[in-house]
Enzyme design. Structure first.
Site, mmCIF file in Angstrom:
data_model
loop_
_atom_site.group_PDB
_atom_site.id
_atom_site.type_symbol
_atom_site.label_atom_id
_atom_site.label_comp_id
_atom_site.label_asym_id
_atom_site.label_seq_id
_atom_site.Cartn_x
_atom_site.Cartn_y
_atom_site.Cartn_z
ATOM 1 N N VAL A 44 17.081 -17.933 -13.389
ATOM 2 C CA VAL A 44 17.636 -19.111 -14.063
ATOM 3 C C VAL A 44 16.829 -19.410 -15.336
ATOM 4 C CG1 VAL A 44 18.155 -21.575 -13.841
ATOM 5 C CG2 VAL A 44 18.523 -20.049 -11.885
ATOM 6 N N CYS A 45 15.513 -19.331 -15.218
ATOM 7 C CA CYS A 45 14.641 -19.603 -16.371
ATOM 8 C C CYS A 45 14.937 -18.642 -17.518
ATOM 9 C CB CYS A 45 13.177 -19.465 -15.971
ATOM 10 S SG CYS A 45 12.722 -20.538 -14.619
ATOM 11 N N THR A 46 15.230 -17.402 -17.181
ATOM 12 C CA THR A 46 15.503 -16.410 -18.219
ATOM 13 C C THR A 46 16.744 -16.809 -19.017
ATOM 14 O OG1 THR A 46 14.457 -14.727 -16.849
ATOM 15 C CG2 THR A 46 15.881 -13.938 -18.619
ATOM 16 N N LEU A 49 15.759 -20.141 -21.224
ATOM 17 C CA LEU A 49 14.954 -19.929 -22.432
ATOM 18 C C LEU A 49 15.756 -19.172 -23.481
ATOM 19 C CD1 LEU A 49 11.231 -19.491 -21.417
ATOM 20 C CD2 LEU A 49 12.673 -21.485 -21.425
#
Ligand code: BEZ
Length: 211
Positions: A44-46, A49
């Site tokens: 999810v973070c990928t 960002l």
């Protein structure tokens, strides 16, 4: 104690992927978006960002600097950034704070132990040029944020900062806004030369003043 709207955003000095940053100096006269993500090399973070990098121009048009944070170290961030770039087709063009000692996470209460002992939740802080906190959001690790919503609330916050107006439910840039109760109806014509509509004595609308 957790941070509240109107509080001064805690200052800090931290290592980032763009060198050492003193937070308040880095903000300068801009607005700032500080957002945490749970950990490097997570799916999810990928996406988040990458989305932020794609929208950096939109944030810049609004005078907003963006900065991300997680409790991984700089070596880890530097290894992860090429993945974000490859998967989203964009350069990561904003700093990511390496908060391995959890200094920033602790100052901003970004670790919620009943959700995770180690990782930060998805916190959002929007900070004004006066270094005061204007908005906070908290999402769990499993829910990626809606960055269009973050851009939308920045439009609302900046309007409120510059004019005596508020924004209604689901408002979007360009739509009519609400005259705040602090403005007397007899003063509204002078303050809002585009005109205004009295729907109820306490609900008065006017075209968006900065359009
Ligand atoms: C993620 O960033 O993909 C993630 C992190 C923790 C739990 C679930 C998803």
């Amino acid at each position: 104690m957790s941070l509240r709207l109107g509080d001064i955003a805690p200052d800090f000095t931290a290592e980032t992927t763009q060198g050492t940053i003193n937070f308040h100096e880095w903000i300068g006269d801009s607005w700032a978006l500080l957002f945490s993500h749970p950990a490097d090399f997570t799916p999810v973070c990928t996406t988040e960002l990458g989305k932020t990098a794609l929208l950096k121009g939109e944030f810049e048009k609004k005078g907003v600097k963006v900065i991300a944070v997680s409790v991984d170290d700089l070596a880890s961030h530097n290894k992860w950034v090429p993945d974000i770039e490859e998967l989203n087709g964009v350069k990561v063009n904003f700093p990511i704070i390496a908060d391995a000692d959890r200094n920033v996470a602790t100052l901003y209460d970004m670790i919620h132990p009943n959700a995770s002992e180690k990782a930060t939740v998805r916190s959002v802080f929007i900070i004004g040029p006066d270094k005061k906190i204007k908005l906070t959001l908290t999402y769990p690790a499993s829910t990626g944020r809606n960055f269009q919503e973050i851009l939308r609330v920045i439009d609302s916050l900046q309007l409120t900062a510059n004019y005596q107006v508020a924004t209604p439910a689901d408002w979007k840039d360009g739509e009519d806004v609400i005259i705040t109760p602090a403005v007397k109806t007899e003063d509204a014509a002078a303050k809002f030369p585009k005109g205004f509509t009295i729907i109820k004595p306490y609900l008065r609308t006017t075209p968006q003043p900065n359009k």
